[in-house]
Structure formats: structure tokens, C-alpha cells
Design an enzyme around this catalytic site. Sequence first.
Site, mmCIF file in Angstrom:
data_model
loop_
_atom_site.group_PDB
_atom_site.id
_atom_site.type_symbol
_atom_site.label_atom_id
_atom_site.label_comp_id
_atom_site.label_asym_id
_atom_site.label_seq_id
_atom_site.Cartn_x
_atom_site.Cartn_y
_atom_site.Cartn_z
ATOM 1 N N HIS A 12 15.019 14.268 -0.981
ATOM 2 C CA HIS A 12 13.875 13.362 -1.049
ATOM 3 C C HIS A 12 12.680 13.966 -0.323
ATOM 4 C CE1 HIS A 12 16.853 10.335 -2.268
ATOM 5 N NE2 HIS A 12 15.838 9.601 -2.685
ATOM 6 N N LEU A 31 0.811 -1.217 0.000
ATOM 7 C CA LEU A 31 0.000 0.000 0.000
ATOM 8 C C LEU A 31 0.846 1.269 0.000
ATOM 9 C CD1 LEU A 31 -2.787 -1.053 2.537
ATOM 10 C CD2 LEU A 31 -3.029 -0.792 0.060
ATOM 11 N N LYS A 86 10.668 10.032 3.901
ATOM 12 C CA LYS A 86 11.764 9.062 3.814
ATOM 13 C C LYS A 86 12.434 8.957 5.179
ATOM 14 C CE LYS A 86 15.916 7.915 1.152
ATOM 15 N NZ LYS A 86 15.468 6.512 0.996
#
Length: 283
Positions: A172, A17, A176
Site C-alpha cells: 500500500h 477530505l 496507510k
Amino acid sequence: MNNHTSQKIPVLVAGALGKMGAEVIKALTQSKQYELVAAIDNAPDKQGHDIGLELGINSLDISITSDLEASLCFASQSIRNNNGNNGAVLVDFTHPKVVYEHTRAAIAYGVHPVIGTTGLTSNQIDELTIFSEKASIGGAIIPNFSIGMVLLQQAAAAAAHFYDFIELTESHHNEKADAPSGTCIKTAEIIEEFGKQFNSMQVEESESLEGCRGGLRKSGLRIHSVRLPGIVAHQQVMFGSKGETYLLSHNTIERSAYMPGVLLTIKKVRFLNSLIYGLEKVI
């Protein structure tokens, strides 16, 4: 979980997911060469739900489960009973805290791990490599599945012959968990294969704000990490010498950019007898 045909490569996806896991499942369903056999995710309110419907695509008749071990056992037994197939593959995009155990469990069950989750230490990678060799189960740890990133890393390795001052920056999204990214560490390791020290000190430096000069590696390379919403993945390698700078840059706009590398690795990993590290080993 479903039974599969011998003509297709059976694939389990952990982190089904998540943003990357969902992208992998969509890519698998769009190809006739692969078959999703398990969707693994810990979301408590999604257990037993059809993964296809949860991702907004057609029903796949695959129920979401948090039981990784049962999924690996099912895939292993199913392959064992189907002579003509070369093994199932686990694609893992989960979390640094669990990726080591996931990889070890996959190898133990004879399922080939393809690990996109970053955060494994060098010691853990060494241990998993030894374990995979003993089991003769091929696997792949891929910090970045982008073909463009592999080209950047190769260009950085070539440029390292000519430059003594190099700094790396990676950016990023702010969801993260690890920093610096595994991709950036891999880039630094490739540069360091040249075997010299970088960034010799020209003056005695001091930081009025701790860490503002980035993380310092033994080679002298420095890595700077940025985390912001709106970013997918970006990396720069900057080389400096008298009178010039040389900049290598790679920007990922959409996660779909990683899918050709993921599918290629799934295909090739089933014919390996040990663990490899880096996409350049399979292309």
C-alpha cells in the site's frame, strides 16, 4: 447538512477530505439514488467550507464539520420525521484510532455504518456486532470494496484445499497507518476457514534481520507488508508445492475501482439487522 427527500438514500461521509472520502462523495453526486447530507472531517482550516468546492466540483451546499455526533443526531432525527425512508448511512474512511467509536456512535443513533477504515481488532468487531444486533441496526465492515478482491479471496479459499504452503504479501501507499492491511487479514481468515495448518517447518529457521520472514499467524500463514509512495493497493497470495507455484494477484490502479462496491453496500446495508464483515456478504 441538508434536508433530504425520501426517494434518495441519505449518506454521511466521515473522512470527507481524505482520498477515499473524496472519491465516495464524487460517486454519490454522480448518482440519483444517493444524497450527501453531511461531510465530516477534522481539518481545522476547512470547517464551514463547502465540501463540493473543496473537492473541485460544484457547490453542494454541505458545510464541512468535525462534529460527528451532531451530524449523526441530525440524520437520525431527520429520518425519524420522514416515514418512507429506511435509514441514513455513515460511510467511514478515517483512522484506526477513531473508527471503533465512530461505528458505535452511528449504531447508537440508528444510522447504518459502512466502515472502510481498517484496523479494528477481532474483539472490537465482536463487540460491535453484539451491539448492532441489540439495536437491530445493520452495518458493514468492509476491508476492501473491490469486486476483484472478493474473487481473489474466493479463489484463494479454493486453492487452500490443495496447497499446504501459502504466503501473502500486501503493498500500500506509505500513508496507510495500519499493517498488515485489513484486506490481507480478511484473505488469511478466509483461507484459514479450511481448518488446517500451513507452512510446516522444513528446517530450523533463523532471522538475521528481525521480521524479514513476515508476520506469523497461528495457522502458519505468513503476511508481508510493503509501504511505498506511488502504490494504491496490491495483494498477492502465493501457493507452493513440489515443482510449481500458483500465484493470485490483484492490483488497484485507481480508487474509483472501489466505488461500485461502496454504493452497493450503502444500498443493501439499510435492510440488515446486524453487522456483517466482508463485501462477499452483500454481493
